[in-house]
Design a protein around this motif. Structure first.
Motif, short mmCIF file in Angstrom:
data_model
loop_
_atom_site.label_atom_id
_atom_site.label_comp_id
_atom_site.label_asym_id
_atom_site.label_seq_id
_atom_site.Cartn_x
_atom_site.Cartn_y
_atom_site.Cartn_z
N ASP A 137 0.82 -1.22 0.00
CA ASP A 137 0.00 0.00 0.00
C ASP A 137 0.85 1.27 0.00
O ASP A 137 0.33 2.38 0.13
CB ASP A 137 -0.97 -0.01 1.19
CG ASP A 137 -0.26 0.08 2.54
OD1 ASP A 137 0.99 0.18 2.56
OD2 ASP A 137 -0.94 0.03 3.58
N GLY A 138 2.17 1.12 -0.12
CA GLY A 138 3.04 2.28 -0.22
C GLY A 138 3.63 2.73 1.11
O GLY A 138 4.52 3.56 1.14
N THR A 139 3.11 2.17 2.22
CA THR A 139 3.67 2.54 3.52
C THR A 139 4.91 1.69 3.78
O THR A 139 5.18 0.72 3.07
CB THR A 139 2.66 2.32 4.66
OG1 THR A 139 2.33 0.93 4.70
CG2 THR A 139 1.41 3.14 4.44
N GLU A 140 5.68 2.10 4.80
CA GLU A 140 6.83 1.28 5.15
C GLU A 140 6.89 1.06 6.65
O GLU A 140 6.35 1.84 7.44
CB GLU A 140 8.13 1.91 4.64
CG GLU A 140 8.52 3.20 5.32
CD GLU A 140 9.91 3.66 4.89
OE1 GLU A 140 10.21 3.57 3.69
OE2 GLU A 140 10.69 4.09 5.76
N GLY A 172 5.41 -7.31 13.57
CA GLY A 172 4.01 -7.20 13.18
C GLY A 172 3.83 -6.71 11.75
O GLY A 172 2.86 -6.03 11.42
N VAL A 173 4.75 -7.06 10.87
CA VAL A 173 4.64 -6.64 9.47
C VAL A 173 3.57 -7.50 8.79
O VAL A 173 3.75 -8.71 8.63
CB VAL A 173 5.98 -6.79 8.73
CG1 VAL A 173 5.83 -6.46 7.25
CG2 VAL A 173 7.03 -5.90 9.37
N GLU A 174 2.47 -6.86 8.41
CA GLU A 174 1.42 -7.63 7.74
C GLU A 174 1.88 -7.95 6.32
O GLU A 174 2.60 -7.20 5.69
CB GLU A 174 0.11 -6.84 7.75
CG GLU A 174 -0.68 -7.11 9.03
CD GLU A 174 -1.26 -5.85 9.66
OE1 GLU A 174 -1.49 -4.89 8.93
OE2 GLU A 174 -1.47 -5.86 10.89
N GLY A 175 1.49 -9.13 5.87
CA GLY A 175 1.89 -9.53 4.52
C GLY A 175 3.02 -10.54 4.51
O GLY A 175 3.36 -11.08 3.48
N ILE A 176 3.63 -10.77 5.67
CA ILE A 176 4.59 -11.87 5.80
C ILE A 176 3.88 -12.93 6.63
O ILE A 176 3.72 -12.79 7.83
CB ILE A 176 5.89 -11.44 6.50
CG1 ILE A 176 6.57 -10.30 5.73
CG2 ILE A 176 6.85 -12.62 6.67
CD1 ILE A 176 7.17 -10.70 4.40
N VAL A 177 3.38 -13.98 5.96
CA VAL A 177 2.51 -14.93 6.64
C VAL A 177 3.34 -15.96 7.42
O VAL A 177 3.08 -16.25 8.58
CB VAL A 177 1.56 -15.62 5.64
CG1 VAL A 177 0.66 -16.62 6.36
CG2 VAL A 177 0.71 -14.56 4.93
N VAL A 215 13.37 -4.27 1.89
CA VAL A 215 12.71 -5.32 1.10
C VAL A 215 11.28 -4.90 0.80
O VAL A 215 10.66 -4.16 1.56
CB VAL A 215 12.72 -6.70 1.81
CG1 VAL A 215 14.12 -7.21 2.03
CG2 VAL A 215 11.95 -6.66 3.12
N HIS A 216 10.77 -5.40 -0.31
CA HIS A 216 9.41 -5.08 -0.73
C HIS A 216 8.53 -6.30 -0.50
O HIS A 216 8.90 -7.42 -0.88
CB HIS A 216 9.39 -4.67 -2.21
CG HIS A 216 10.32 -3.51 -2.50
ND1 HIS A 216 9.88 -2.21 -2.54
CD2 HIS A 216 11.66 -3.46 -2.69
CE1 HIS A 216 10.91 -1.41 -2.79
NE2 HIS A 216 12.01 -2.15 -2.88
N VAL A 217 7.38 -6.08 0.15
CA VAL A 217 6.47 -7.19 0.46
C VAL A 217 5.49 -7.34 -0.70
O VAL A 217 4.88 -6.35 -1.11
CB VAL A 217 5.71 -6.90 1.78
CG1 VAL A 217 4.71 -8.01 2.09
CG2 VAL A 217 6.70 -6.73 2.92
#
Lengths: 107, 413
Positions: free
Chosen positions: A10-13, A32-37, A100-102
């Motif tokens: 979503d463009g945030t970091e 708590g980085v969402e998108g790393i399951v 890194v890019h998620v």
């Protein structure tokens, strides 16, 4: 300890300070980085902790190992030249400032 | 103190975490309360039976730090569990006397170990594994144990057997069924898997029942149908029973698990959902209802219920998958096989790799792999997309090759 930066779809970091001796996947989950399951908990079993290493740092991080390389062909989001499984990236002070890019999807 | 009713989650494992993290990620902003019976932050269970407790001081398995819950205003009640549901008043009552109203209730209570039904099961030195505390106890016992008997040749038993072996113990696995992993993998794959365990040094006794554990306060012997085995540590893993008592006492439909519909709502009360090991649910890959014990199922069901409560309903149809690390064996299963499926064993591109393709009416329904994660992932991608794979398609190429070819064709098209 190294600080790593996750660029989200979503463009945030999110900036995460990694604990010593951890892998990038753990840093993401602890932060708590969402998108790393990371369904398998870091056993190179599931390919749900896929990331794109920033191209400027790809050489520093290095290439995937053999098993990881095969698995990267079947990630949910497209494979790119700098694709890695974050559970296979061991963090050290040399990787301080890693970006890194998620990807959009993991499963 | 607001009394607005939000979501109450009963249970503090992977499924519970999946529900609450999804709720907040989906923008749900009403109160969220989690009752976690154990005193620990929600944690991962898979590492407990694999490698983690070989390093008992470094067992770091929590899913996220405490700050994750605080930052998202999730009221995490560690060490407290729900003792009653009042469905008429839509309120839960906890052991410490807390009464919390809910608009939606999610049961994520998991399962408990099936007890070992033989004399001597209460002796010192006899352990089952479910919690992180159990893992630490077993890890400590393994520092001195010489003769380890593992009762049960399932995932947990075989994982623990290989951990014990690496800790220098002599290890015997005792299994009542005539083969290992009788519920989890095909007979075809079981044979090479058993050979590899025996080659590594695990003694395997199948078709063998345990009659008693004996010793003066502490276990010293395991009496089986065939012989008496010396033992200073016995670990058992003979299956699990869903924790569905609360639901039953509250009058919800229960049948070896809380019975739910395709959106994982209790068939009795649509304000209540069940997720993870404790849920019995419909699934497009099976006739009737199924209850699955896996991390994938816990995560995906939690996500589905979190999204539904936040306003995006869907039916549960995730492809089931399982994995087990047993020493140097990485066993992975994609899809659900049934005993009548025809299984074709195919060697991989190196001696340690092997795949079993399960066909039903000539169509691929499940894939079992040993030490071949790429083939497992290819199977998941193809089965998830419901791409029909015929037995003839796999006369030669691997699924990985097939998936790559189809992906390349899609890109060209």
């Amino acid at each position: 300890m190294p600080t790593v930066i996750f660029q989200l779809p979503d463009g945030t970091e999110r900036k995460v300070i990694a604990a010593s001796g951890t892998v990038l996947m753990q840093a993401a989950v602890s932060g708590g980085v969402e998108g790393i399951v990371a369904e398998c908990g870091g056993n190179a079993s599931c390919a749900t902790c896929h990331v794109y290493v920033d191209s400027a740092q790809a050489e520093l991080v290095g290439p995937p190992n053999d098993v990881e390389d095969e698995m990267l062909d079947f990630t949910a989001a497209e494979r790119r030249p700098t694709s890695r499984l974050s559970c296979q990236i061991h963090l050290s002070d040399a990787l301080d400032g890693l970006v890194v890019h998620v990807p959009e999807e993991q499963v | 103190m607001t009394s607005t009713a939000g979501v109450v989650v009963v249970g503090g494992g992977q499924a519970a975490f999946s529900v609450v993290s999804t709720l907040r990620a989906s923008g749900y902003d009403a109160p969220v309360t989690v009752f976690a019976a154990e005193p620990h932050l929600p944690y991962q269970r898979p590492p407990l039976s694999k490698a983690a407790h070989t390093e008992p001081d470094g067992l770091r398995v929590e899913l996220v730090p405490e700050s994750f819950y605080r930052e998202r205003n999730i009221d995490l009640r560690l060490g407290d569990h729900v003792v009653a549901l009042d469905t008429a008043a839509a309120t839960v009552v906890s052991r410490t006397g807390a009464r919390v109203p809910y608009a939606h209730l999610v049961l994520a209570t998991g399962a408990r170990n099936r007890p070992l039904p033989v004399p001597g099961a209460e002796l010192d030195g006899v352990h089952a594994l479910r919690s992180v505390d159990d893992a630490l106890t077993i890890g400590r016992a393994l520092t001195t144990a010489r003769d380890v008997v593992v009762v049960g040749g399932g995932f947990i038993g075989l994982e623990l057997a290989r951990v014990a072996l690496t800790r220098g113990a002599r290890v015997t696995v005792v299994e009542l069924a005539d083969r290992l992993l009788s519920r989890a993998v095909s007979r075809e794959l079981e044979l090479p898997l058993r050979e590899r365990h025996e080659h590594a040094g695990v003694r395997v006794l199948t078709g063998t029942g345990v009659r008693a554990l004996e010793g003066p306060g502490r276990v010293e012997r395991v009496v089986t149908d065939r012989e008496v085995l010396p033992a200073d540590l016995v670990v058992y893993g003979i299956g699990a029973i869903p924790r569905d008592d609360l639901a039953r006492e509250a009058g919800l439909a229960v049948d070896d698990g809380v019975v739910v519909d395709e959106q994982l709502r209790s068939v009795t009360d649509s304000r209540i959902s069940a997720v993870g090991d404790c849920a019995r649910h419909p699934h497009p890959n099976v006739e009737g209802l199924v209850r699955l014990e896996s991390v994938q199922n816990a995560i995906d069901q939690g996500t589905l219920v979190g999204r539904r409560i936040a306003g995006s309903p869907a039916s549960y149809e995730s492809l089931p998958w399982f994995w087990s690390d047993q020493g140097d064996l990485k066993l992975q299963i994609a899809g659900l096989r049934s005993p009548s499926d025809e299984v074709r064993l195919v060697p991989g591109d190196s001696p340690e790799r092997l795949a079993g393709y399960a066909f039903r009416d000539g169509l691929l329904v499940a894939v079992e792999t040993l030490n071949w994660p790429a083939e497992h992932l290819a199977a998941r991608r193809l089965l998830e997309r419901r791409t029909p794979i015929l037995a003839g398609d796999l006369a030669g190429p691997t699924l990985g090759a097939l998936a790559r070819a189809r992906r390349a064709a899609e890109v060209r098209a």
